[in-house]
Design an enzyme around this catalytic site. Sequence first.
Site, PDB file in Angstrom:
ATOM      1  N   HIS A 112       0.844  -1.196   0.000  1.00 59.27           N
ATOM      2  CA  HIS A 112       0.000   0.000   0.000  1.00 59.27           C
ATOM      3  C   HIS A 112       0.883   1.252   0.000  1.00 59.27           C
ATOM      4  O   HIS A 112       1.922   1.276   0.669  1.00 59.27           O
ATOM      5  CB  HIS A 112      -0.904  -0.018   1.235  1.00 59.27           C
ATOM      6  CG  HIS A 112      -1.990   1.003   1.173  1.00 59.27           C
ATOM      7  ND1 HIS A 112      -1.763   2.336   1.428  1.00 59.27           N
ATOM      8  CD2 HIS A 112      -3.297   0.891   0.834  1.00 59.27           C
ATOM      9  CE1 HIS A 112      -2.893   3.006   1.263  1.00 59.27           C
ATOM     10  NE2 HIS A 112      -3.842   2.154   0.911  1.00 59.27           N
ATOM     11  N   ARG A 150      -3.247   1.236  -4.030  1.00 56.43           N
ATOM     12  CA  ARG A 150      -2.872  -0.173  -4.230  1.00 56.43           C
ATOM     13  C   ARG A 150      -3.509  -0.679  -5.520  1.00 56.43           C
ATOM     14  O   ARG A 150      -4.447  -0.063  -6.046  1.00 56.43           O
ATOM     15  CB  ARG A 150      -3.264  -1.023  -3.030  1.00 56.43           C
ATOM     16  CG  ARG A 150      -4.632  -0.747  -2.478  1.00 56.43           C
ATOM     17  CD  ARG A 150      -4.886  -1.562  -1.232  1.00 56.43           C
ATOM     18  NE  ARG A 150      -5.994  -1.023  -0.494  1.00 56.43           N
ATOM     19  CZ  ARG A 150      -6.874  -1.740   0.187  1.00 56.43           C
ATOM     20  NH1 ARG A 150      -6.752  -3.049   0.219  1.00 56.43           N
ATOM     21  NH2 ARG A 150      -7.856  -1.179   0.835  1.00 56.43           N
ATOM     22  N   LYS A 201      -7.309  -0.378  -7.133  1.00 54.76           N
ATOM     23  CA  LYS A 201      -8.142   0.500  -6.317  1.00 54.76           C
ATOM     24  C   LYS A 201      -8.249   1.864  -7.003  1.00 54.76           C
ATOM     25  O   LYS A 201      -7.611   2.118  -8.013  1.00 54.76           O
ATOM     26  CB  LYS A 201      -7.570   0.637  -4.896  1.00 54.76           C
ATOM     27  CG  LYS A 201      -7.551  -0.640  -4.104  1.00 54.76           C
ATOM     28  CD  LYS A 201      -8.905  -1.201  -3.664  1.00 54.76           C
ATOM     29  CE  LYS A 201      -9.872  -0.299  -3.005  1.00 54.76           C
ATOM     30  NZ  LYS A 201     -10.015  -0.481  -1.568  1.00 54.76           N
ATOM     31  N   HIS A 261      -6.812  15.681   3.150  1.00 56.56           N
ATOM     32  CA  HIS A 261      -6.531  15.691   1.708  1.00 56.56           C
ATOM     33  C   HIS A 261      -5.932  17.017   1.261  1.00 56.56           C
ATOM     34  O   HIS A 261      -5.115  17.038   0.331  1.00 56.56           O
ATOM     35  CB  HIS A 261      -7.795  15.328   0.910  1.00 56.56           C
ATOM     36  CG  HIS A 261      -8.087  13.861   0.980  1.00 56.56           C
ATOM     37  ND1 HIS A 261      -8.924  13.315   1.914  1.00 56.56           N
ATOM     38  CD2 HIS A 261      -7.589  12.819   0.256  1.00 56.56           C
ATOM     39  CE1 HIS A 261      -8.949  11.997   1.780  1.00 56.56           C
ATOM     40  NE2 HIS A 261      -8.148  11.667   0.780  1.00 56.56           N
ATOM     41  N   ASP A 275      -6.782   8.597  -5.817  1.00 59.08           N
ATOM     42  CA  ASP A 275      -7.111   9.414  -4.632  1.00 59.08           C
ATOM     43  C   ASP A 275      -6.011  10.469  -4.483  1.00 59.08           C
ATOM     44  O   ASP A 275      -4.814  10.145  -4.524  1.00 59.08           O
ATOM     45  CB  ASP A 275      -7.177   8.491  -3.405  1.00 59.08           C
ATOM     46  CG  ASP A 275      -7.453   9.223  -2.092  1.00 59.08           C
ATOM     47  OD1 ASP A 275      -7.250  10.451  -2.024  1.00 59.08           O
ATOM     48  OD2 ASP A 275      -7.846   8.548  -1.124  1.00 59.08           O
ATOM     49  N   ASP A 301     -10.194  14.053  -2.100  1.00 57.57           N
ATOM     50  CA  ASP A 301      -9.765  12.750  -2.624  1.00 57.57           C
ATOM     51  C   ASP A 301      -9.971  12.703  -4.146  1.00 57.57           C
ATOM     52  O   ASP A 301      -9.049  12.504  -4.937  1.00 57.57           O
ATOM     53  CB  ASP A 301     -10.603  11.715  -1.837  1.00 57.57           C
ATOM     54  CG  ASP A 301     -10.703  10.335  -2.408  1.00 57.57           C
ATOM     55  OD1 ASP A 301     -10.366  10.150  -3.568  1.00 57.57           O
ATOM     56  OD2 ASP A 301     -11.156   9.421  -1.686  1.00 57.57           O
ATOM     57  N   ASP A 310     -11.357  18.114   2.736  1.00 56.96           N
ATOM     58  CA  ASP A 310     -11.057  17.931   4.156  1.00 56.96           C
ATOM     59  C   ASP A 310      -9.605  18.319   4.392  1.00 56.96           C
ATOM     60  O   ASP A 310      -8.848  18.534   3.440  1.00 56.96           O
ATOM     61  CB  ASP A 310     -11.352  16.488   4.614  1.00 56.96           C
ATOM     62  CG  ASP A 310     -10.503  15.455   3.899  1.00 56.96           C
ATOM     63  OD1 ASP A 310      -9.281  15.461   4.125  1.00 56.96           O
ATOM     64  OD2 ASP A 310     -11.036  14.655   3.110  1.00 56.96           O
ATOM     65  N   CYS A 330      -4.735  12.014  -2.006  1.00 61.28           N
ATOM     66  CA  CYS A 330      -3.732  11.944  -0.930  1.00 61.28           C
ATOM     67  C   CYS A 330      -2.514  11.115  -1.343  1.00 61.28           C
ATOM     68  O   CYS A 330      -1.413  11.325  -0.830  1.00 61.28           O
ATOM     69  CB  CYS A 330      -4.332  11.432   0.374  1.00 61.28           C
ATOM     70  SG  CYS A 330      -4.855   9.722   0.348  1.00 61.28           S
ATOM     71  N   TYR A 331      -2.708  10.194  -2.315  1.00 62.39           N
ATOM     72  CA  TYR A 331      -1.557   9.393  -2.761  1.00 62.39           C
ATOM     73  C   TYR A 331      -0.594  10.208  -3.625  1.00 62.39           C
ATOM     74  O   TYR A 331       0.487   9.723  -3.960  1.00 62.39           O
ATOM     75  CB  TYR A 331      -2.017   8.122  -3.489  1.00 62.39           C
ATOM     76  CG  TYR A 331      -2.857   7.240  -2.591  1.00 62.39           C
ATOM     77  CD1 TYR A 331      -2.371   6.848  -1.348  1.00 62.39           C
ATOM     78  CD2 TYR A 331      -4.135   6.844  -2.949  1.00 62.39           C
ATOM     79  CE1 TYR A 331      -3.146   6.078  -0.493  1.00 62.39           C
ATOM     80  CE2 TYR A 331      -4.917   6.067  -2.105  1.00 62.39           C
ATOM     81  CZ  TYR A 331      -4.411   5.695  -0.876  1.00 62.39           C
ATOM     82  OH  TYR A 331      -5.174   4.942  -0.023  1.00 62.39           O
TER      83      TYR A 331
HETATM   84  C1  LIG Z   1       2.740   8.783   8.876  1.00 59.39           C
HETATM   85  C2  LIG Z   1       1.529   7.943   8.811  1.00 59.39           C
HETATM   86  C3  LIG Z   1       0.765   7.748  10.061  1.00 59.39           C
HETATM   87  C4  LIG Z   1       1.197   7.394   7.647  1.00 59.39           C
HETATM   88  C5  LIG Z   1      -0.046   6.666   7.325  1.00 59.39           C
HETATM   89  C6  LIG Z   1       0.106   6.090   5.971  1.00 59.39           C
HETATM   90  C7  LIG Z   1      -1.193   5.662   5.329  1.00 59.39           C
HETATM   91  C8  LIG Z   1      -1.980   6.684   4.569  1.00 59.39           C
HETATM   92  C9  LIG Z   1      -1.569   4.394   5.383  1.00 59.39           C
HETATM   93  C10 LIG Z   1      -2.751   3.923   4.671  1.00 59.39           C
HETATM   94  C11 LIG Z   1      -3.627   3.052   5.509  1.00 59.39           C
HETATM   95  C12 LIG Z   1      -4.604   2.252   4.661  1.00 59.39           C
HETATM   96  C13 LIG Z   1      -4.467   0.780   4.649  1.00 59.39           C
HETATM   97  C14 LIG Z   1      -5.498   2.846   3.955  1.00 59.39           C
HETATM   98  C15 LIG Z   1      -6.450   2.095   3.075  1.00 59.39           C
HETATM   99  O1  LIG Z   1      -7.573   2.750   3.093  1.00 59.39           O
HETATM  100  P1  LIG Z   1      -8.716   2.480   2.012  1.00 59.39           P
HETATM  101  O2  LIG Z   1      -8.957   1.026   1.824  1.00 59.39           O
HETATM  102  O3  LIG Z   1      -9.870   3.326   2.432  1.00 59.39           O
HETATM  103  O4  LIG Z   1      -8.083   3.161   0.731  1.00 59.39           O
HETATM  104  P2  LIG Z   1      -7.643   2.555  -0.705  1.00 59.39           P
HETATM  105  O5  LIG Z   1      -8.857   2.002  -1.342  1.00 59.39           O
HETATM  106  O6  LIG Z   1      -7.132   3.771  -1.406  1.00 59.39           O
HETATM  107  O7  LIG Z   1      -6.579   1.536  -0.442  1.00 59.39           O
HETATM  108 ZN   LIG Z   2      -7.200   9.750   0.457  1.00 59.88          ZN
END
Ligand SMILES: CC(C)=CCC/C(C)=C/CC/C(C)=C/COP(=O)(O)OP(=O)(O)O
Ligand SMILES: [Zn+2]
Length: 443
Positions: A219, A261, A264, A382, A267, A372, A379, A269-270
């Site tokens: 991820h 990932r 998916k 983001h 977004d 996002d 928010d 934030c990535y």
């Molecule tokens: C410094 C610090 C604390 C960093 C955190 C890093 C971080 C953003 C980790 C992601 C956690 C995670 C598994 C999100 C999946 O969410 P989802 O399933 O809602 O999103 P997706 O569909 O985009 O994978």
């Molecule tokens: Zn996001």
Amino acid sequence: MDETTSLSPTVSQRDQWMVESQVFQIYQLFATIPPNAQSLMLELQRDKHIDFLTKGLRHLGPNFSVLDANRPWLCYWIIHSIALLGESIDDELHHNTVEFLNRCQDPNGGFAGGPGQMPHLATTYAAVNTLITLGGDKSLASINRDKLYGFLRRMKQPNGGFRMHVEGEIDVRACYTAISVASVLNILDEELTQNVGDYILSCQTYEGGIAGEPGSEAHGGYTFCGLAAMILIGEVNRLDLPRLIEWAVFRQGKECGFQGRTNKLVDGCYSFWQGGAVALLQRLDSVINKQMSEALNISDIAEEKESLDGTSSDAACYRWHEGMSESCSADFKNIGYNFINEWRAKDPLFHSIALQQYILLCAQEQDGGLRDKPGKRRDHYHTCYCLSGLSLCQYSWSKHPDSPPLPKAVLGPYSNLLEPIHPLYNVVLERYREAQEFFVGGS
Ligand SMILES: CC(C)=CCC/C(C)=C/CC/C(C)=C/COP(=O)(O)OP(=O)(O)O
Ligand SMILES: [Zn+2]
């Protein structure tokens, strides 16, 4: 299963098509309007963003009670975003934020999600980065480094990893937040770094990215954390970097933004988590070249050996990893500490203009704040990570962090240019330097 069922799209396919159609509508509209209107559409709405952010720092409505254990995060997302925009908050807000974070600081070390709560590594990272971003002696001196070191030691686990809090989860986030704060506060030592590399290495998956825990899915969030932590402890050469690059760069899709990932949705934030990982990889040129050339030599030798005694190439590959850690660790031990001075950047490994396009046209709300994706609401999280990603993009061609980017590197008007960040800690570079002077230079 009959033919009709097998042809009907899955929920994920439908979601993907919906997002693609919303994003492409925006790009199509953009392509058909005159250049002056295009320029307006690409403009970063600085004043509106500042307004949205400053209001959030003064007052948040009852819906935010779900974030009651994340209050230092709100401070970080907001204050870091304001700093990226080249602004700062007024003296009263500055004073109140330092005082508030001080009330979150545990008498035995570390920062909690709110006054009276238990200390937590994620909120410790957020609080430390906020206090560095605020800057000034009062803010920096408010961090009790001795007690914080004790908290980090208590979170350290025999397997090399860290727990997020007492009885909390052990994962790659915990490794990064612990190592990041220890590094930036100049309290990183062998007791803290011991076996962290083994733990993070055990989280690199068959895809090439890094998962939160051994056996989980790669991820972007954890990949940034794992890679940055490995650089900070001087062990990045132990990761399989060519596979990591391949996984990370292919997470940027036709929507122009990054997904977190495989399979998916895109977004905003990535833009930072994945864009940041790629930006770090971009600066590891010599380590990667060394890995690649060693891999080639080893596989030549492996082929030769296999033809002689039938040893499998898996075994050769395992030896390659083992050999790498010995042969490279001496050469690259200091890379984490010197990282910012070694800014030997190549051209970006991701499509930097495309990512800026996604951030400005799809993630930006014209009334302030970033999100996002189209259809979602703005928010503070983001806003912080879209702006951090935008800054990385703008400086992604720069050969040195202090040289301003060429206009062609900045999508939209040049007034969109943000402050550069330190890509390992995600704090504005100038504030990082002040903290270095305070914690390393002075003491
Ligand atoms: C410094 C610090 C604390 C960093 C955190 C890093 C971080 C953003 C980790 C992601 C956690 C995670 C598994 C999100 C999946 O969410 P989802 O399933 O809602 O999103 P997706 O569909 O985009 O994978
Ligand atoms: Zn996001």
